[in-house]
Design an enzyme around this catalytic site. Structure first.
Site, PDB file in Angstrom:
ATOM      1  N   TRP A   1      21.784  16.257  36.051  1.00  0.00           N
ATOM      2  CA  TRP A   1      22.091  16.696  37.426  1.00  0.00           C
ATOM      3  C   TRP A   1      22.579  18.138  37.443  1.00  0.00           C
ATOM      4  O   TRP A   1      22.584  18.795  38.470  1.00  0.00           O
ATOM      5  CB  TRP A   1      23.140  15.782  38.080  1.00  0.00           C
ATOM      6  CG  TRP A   1      24.551  15.901  37.555  1.00  0.00           C
ATOM      7  CD1 TRP A   1      24.958  15.855  36.261  1.00  0.00           C
ATOM      8  CD2 TRP A   1      25.747  16.086  38.336  1.00  0.00           C
ATOM      9  NE1 TRP A   1      26.322  15.983  36.171  1.00  0.00           N
ATOM     10  CE2 TRP A   1      26.837  16.121  37.429  1.00  0.00           C
ATOM     11  CE3 TRP A   1      26.014  16.218  39.688  1.00  0.00           C
ATOM     12  CZ2 TRP A   1      28.169  16.301  37.843  1.00  0.00           C
ATOM     13  CZ3 TRP A   1      27.333  16.386  40.104  1.00  0.00           C
ATOM     14  CH2 TRP A   1      28.393  16.429  39.196  1.00  0.00           C
ATOM     15  N   ASP A   2      22.975  18.639  36.271  1.00  0.00           N
ATOM     16  CA  ASP A   2      23.416  20.027  36.133  1.00  0.00           C
ATOM     17  C   ASP A   2      22.448  20.976  36.836  1.00  0.00           C
ATOM     18  O   ASP A   2      22.847  21.966  37.448  1.00  0.00           O
ATOM     19  CB  ASP A   2      23.460  20.439  34.652  1.00  0.00           C
ATOM     20  CG  ASP A   2      24.311  19.535  33.780  1.00  0.00           C
ATOM     21  OD1 ASP A   2      24.384  18.327  34.082  1.00  0.00           O
ATOM     22  OD2 ASP A   2      24.886  20.004  32.796  1.00  0.00           O
TER      23      ASP A   2
ATOM     24  N   GLU B   1      33.293  11.030  34.204  1.00  0.00           N
ATOM     25  CA  GLU B   1      32.701  10.028  33.305  1.00  0.00           C
ATOM     26  C   GLU B   1      33.732   9.196  32.546  1.00  0.00           C
ATOM     27  O   GLU B   1      33.356   8.343  31.741  1.00  0.00           O
ATOM     28  CB  GLU B   1      31.744  10.727  32.331  1.00  0.00           C
ATOM     29  CG  GLU B   1      30.525  11.302  33.048  1.00  0.00           C
ATOM     30  CD  GLU B   1      29.584  12.074  32.137  1.00  0.00           C
ATOM     31  OE1 GLU B   1      30.067  12.632  31.129  1.00  0.00           O
ATOM     32  OE2 GLU B   1      28.381  12.132  32.448  1.00  0.00           O
TER      33      GLU B   1
ATOM     34  N   GLN C   1      36.362  15.517  34.915  1.00  0.00           N
ATOM     35  CA  GLN C   1      35.838  16.699  35.605  1.00  0.00           C
ATOM     36  C   GLN C   1      35.934  16.509  37.099  1.00  0.00           C
ATOM     37  O   GLN C   1      36.194  15.396  37.571  1.00  0.00           O
ATOM     38  CB  GLN C   1      34.385  16.902  35.195  1.00  0.00           C
ATOM     39  CG  GLN C   1      33.455  15.783  35.621  1.00  0.00           C
ATOM     40  CD  GLN C   1      32.174  15.761  34.817  1.00  0.00           C
ATOM     41  OE1 GLN C   1      32.100  15.101  33.783  1.00  0.00           O
ATOM     42  NE2 GLN C   1      31.163  16.466  35.286  1.00  0.00           N
TER      43      GLN C   1
HETATM   44  O1  IFM Z   1      25.877  16.359  33.272  1.00  0.00           O
HETATM   45  C1  IFM Z   1      26.998  16.598  32.494  1.00  0.00           C
HETATM   46  C2  IFM Z   1      28.055  15.583  32.847  1.00  0.00           C
HETATM   47  O2  IFM Z   1      28.454  15.723  34.179  1.00  0.00           O
HETATM   48  C3  IFM Z   1      29.254  15.725  31.958  1.00  0.00           C
HETATM   49  N1  IFM Z   1      28.852  15.600  30.564  1.00  0.00           N
HETATM   50  C4  IFM Z   1      27.870  16.612  30.189  1.00  0.00           C
HETATM   51  C5  IFM Z   1      26.631  16.510  31.037  1.00  0.00           C
HETATM   52  C6  IFM Z   1      25.621  17.609  30.665  1.00  0.00           C
HETATM   53  O3  IFM Z   1      26.146  18.871  30.916  1.00  0.00           O
END
Ligand code: IFM
Length: 768
Positions: A330-331, A474, A589
């Site tokens: 999703w980045d 997460e 996050q």
């Molecule tokens: O997409 C991200 C996720 O939100 C947090 N862990 C790393 C992933 C890739 O950057």
């Protein structure tokens, strides 16, 4: 920092850790391939890699990952019988640079060898004009006469995390061109590298040395004379070969480049780069550190933007290696896409085409994940087919060495809405419906269909709920009614209805074909109903707080540092089953704050402030995606000191390269294009206060105190604007070629931007 257009160091990296980090910092790329910032003579142990976009392979049971091409940039010399390397020889000076203007990596190293000083210098670029091509100029000089043996060619012995992906490399010589080619395990795809060099000195012969295909040139260097040559390499895969074989295709590229010569290749490359910067540079006057870090961030995005027509997207570690399986997360849609949408919409469209191309993979995932769903459930980690490569046991526990069950793949359902929202944003801000017609509308409807099949209708409350998910944070898995996810799902329902309405009105034939193709007519009214009845956690009327998910406020409130001090191993993962953060309010996050940043128009400033102040002390910022969301929201409620702190943290992330390289037992090092996009968003949306929607562009600047001005280009509805913001005024210059007068709302005042004219709005209340 001596120049805000370059990155440089005079310190030689001598240990493996520094070599690895420099490989990330100094990487170059051109969308087709990325070349780590390693030195000419380096090999596999120094993590040399030319990582290719869009081609993947799997060896045995290991993770599927992008293929690294043999290194066509390899060159090494021996002086009086002694092989030179910065790692083993005595180095008297070293200077390494990365030019941000045109993505040229350069190095100059002097070696002290038994009373002689031998200097090698090289510069290399991956052509922005010819995506298959790499070009290098290399020179050697010695202050005393010396016997030199130069070997240059293609090194097939390259770094892989889970390779080798090209077993049984063949090494051939075709006329003056070296070729190394191999076939991937899984899909049997050919990857070929051709190399040619124009060496006008010494005696040359051909040698194959293991996986190295080399031209070896022996010569007597005269004291004080410089021996230079240019070298060209081309990488092609099965996807690139049309009327020739893959090796022949690579050979043709190399021969063409050699015939043109270094200077012509360079000027074609420079021309493309000049156009890139003209479109996308952001100038911060008054703060060189911020300027440099932001420019580096923009540079990182520009080097990895997919090649037009490739149908590729940008992986979470870009093209800096094989970390994260070279997968797209999703980045891309949430953190990188906005930069392209506002500066170079054709690249934004390319990113969306990747999701259109992988829609079938998302459909397969919906059908097969859990109990089976309808519509499109996009891969959490997506490669070329869109099937999810995220493993169910995705993180290793450094203590037990056992793999931990994580639910990123099956429960991070916000991914589908993130994709759908990006499709609609593109349409809104460009006014161009071609992406909707090319398949974007289908994506949106299928994502809405997925949420409808995932949502649960709670009869007694007469509402839909979204249960058993992971939000952006997460560390808390399998939660109910995650605010971010629910707002994303509701928005997806809304835009699905709007998409249907728009197509029915403006493209009735295409609409009819689409609803027939995916048999969705009966479901369209349900999406509107779901948008109305979907529960979304709202701010508490007393304190304005939005609960991240059902029950979050009842979790233990432990300071982040205290929690981290309880780790037994520094790389211990704080989430998953037994993770330390799981029973606490510590989040990985931005989650609620990410929602406030993404849906900024839906929440008043006071709510943003209240939630920011609540969640910030509880956030570990364990992801590179976190700090920029906090920065943007802080800017909105004018906590500019915090906004600035998190802006710099985001913008400097790849430049400083001090990030953690292991999470659990998983190697995570590489570049962070989401943070790069986050840095751009914080500058332009946060400090610049830019917020474009279908009707107008709003600009409500809040410049950081040391910034005298912020100056950037903006593309909106196909028109281009030059925006110049100071503490007291905003000037919008519309390009003469713009098609229409566009409406801006600056500090609450309406300003009409007429093609070819500049409009200046002064801030009514001047900053003291
Ligand atoms: O997409 C991200 C996720 O939100 C947090 N862990 C790393 C992933 C890739 O950057």
């Amino acid at each position: 920092m001596s120049d805000i257009w370059s990155v440089e160091t005079k310190t030689l990296a001598t240990n493996a850790e520094a070599v690895m980090r420099n490989g990330n910092i100094y990487q170059i790329a051109n969308g087709y391939m990325g070349y780590r910032g390693t030195l000419d003579e380096y090999g596999r142990s120094e993590l040399v890699a030319i990582t290719l976009a869009g081609i993947f392979d799997r060896v045995g049971e290991a993770w599927r990952e992008p293929v690294n091409a043999p290194n066509g940039g390899y060159t090494k010399i021996a002086v009086d019988g002694q092989a030179l390397s910065t790692l083993t020889s005595s180095v008297s000076s070293h200077h390494q640079t990365l030019a941000l203007r045109n993505a040229i990596f350069g190095r100059k190293t002097s070696f002290a060898l038994g009373g002689k000083r031998v200097t090698i210098a090289s510069e290399r670029f991956l052509s922005a004009a010819e995506p298959h091509l790499g070009v290098i100029r290399y020179s050697i000089s010695s202050d005393r006469d010396a016997d030199i043996v130069l070997e240059t060619g293609i090194d097939g012995d390259i770094w892989d995390l889970n390779g080798p992906h090209l077993p049984k490399l063949s090494a051939e010589m075709h006329g003056d061109t070296l070729v190394v080619a191999g076939i991937t395990h899984e899909m049997g795809k050919c990857v070929a590298v051709a190399e040619s060099a124009a060496i006008g000195f010494g005696l040359e012969h051909h040698r194959v040395d293991g996986n190295r295909n080399l031209r070896v040139v022996s010569f007597k260097a005269e004291a004080g004379k410089t021996y230079s040559f240019s070298k060209y390499f081309a990488v092609c895969t099965a996807a690139d070969a049309r009327d020739k074989t893959v090796p022949e295709t690579a050979i043709a590229v190399v021969r063409m480049a050699k015939a043109q010569g270094f200077d012509l290749c360079l000027s074609a490359h420079n021309e493309v780069w000049a156009a890139k910067w003209a479109q996308s540079d952001v100038i911060i006057e008054g703060d060189d550190e911020a300027q440099h870090a932001l420019r580096y961030s923009i540079f990182q995005l520009l080097i990895v933007a997919p090649v037009d027509g490739s149908g590729n997207s940008i992986p979470a570690r870009a093209l800096s290696g094989q970390v994260y399986k070279g997968a797209v997360f999703w980045d891309t849609e949430m953190f990188m896409f906005p930069f392209f949408l506002h500066t170079c919409p054709q690249k934004a469209a390319e990113l969306l085409r990747y999701r259109i191309r992988t829609l079938d993979g998302a459909r397969r995932k919906a059908l097969t994940e859990g109990a089976g769903f309808r519509g499109a459930f996009y891969a959490w980690e997506s490669q070329e087919t869109g099937d999810d490569v995220c493993t169910y046991f995705n993180i290793g526990d450094p203590l037990t060495k056992r793999e931990l069950r994580t639910h990123f793949r099956d429960k991070q359902v916000h991914i589908s809405g993130d994709v759908a929202i990006a499709m609609w944003e593109y349409f809104k801000l460009t006014g161009d419906d071609s992406i909707l017609l090319e398949g974007g509308a289908e994506v949106i409807l299928e994502c809405a269909r997925f949420y409808y099949s995932y949502a649960y209708f709670k009869k007694e409350k007469n509402r839909y709920e979204i249960l058993d998910v992971i939000g952006p944070d997460e560390y808390h898995e399998r939660v109910n009614n995650n605010a971010f996810t629910n707002v994303v799902a509701r928005t997806t329902f809304e835009i699905a209805s709007q998409t249907a309405l728009y197509l029915a009105e403006t493209h009735p034939k295409a609409f009819k074909d689409l609803v027939q193709k995916i048999a969705i007519t009966q479901e369209l009214p349900l999406f509107a109903e779901a948008a109305r009845l979907l529960f979304v956690p709202e701010p508490n009327p007393e304190n304005g707080l939005i609960e991240q998910f059902d029950g979050y406020f009842s979790l233990r409130n432990v300071p982040v540092e205290e929690l981290k001090s309880q780790r037994i191993h520094p790389d211990e993962y704080l989430g998953a089953g037994q993770g330390l953060a799981v029973p606490t309010q510590v989040i990985k996050q931005a989650d609620v704050v990410m929602m406030l940043s993404l849906f900024k128009e839906r929440y008043p400033t006071a709510i943003k402030r209240a939630n920011w102040e609540y969640y910030e002390p509880r956030t570990e910022h364990g992801s590179s995606l976190s700090a920029c969301a906090y920065a943007m929201v802080a800017a909105e409620f004018e906590n500019l000191e915090f906004a600035y702190k998190y802006f710099l943290k985001t913008a400097r992330l790849d430049l400083d390269a001090k990030y953690k390289v292991y999470v659990g037992t998983v190697f995570m090092s590489g570049s962070h294009p989401a943070a790069n996009g986050g840095a751009w968003m914080t500058a332009v949306f946060g400090f610049g206060g830019v917020n474009a929607n279908a009707e107008q562009v709003t600009i409500s600047p809040r410049l950081y105190k040391s910034w005298r001005s912020l100056h950037f280009k903006l593309t909106y509805k196909g028109d281009s604007f030059d925006i110049h913001i100071t503490h007291d005024s905003v000037a919008v210059m519309a390009e003469a070629s713009n098609q229409q007068t566009r409406r801006f709302c600056i500090w609450g005042q309406t300003a009409l931007s007429i093609p070819g004219k500049r409009v200046i709005i002064d801030r009514a209340e001047k900053v003291a």
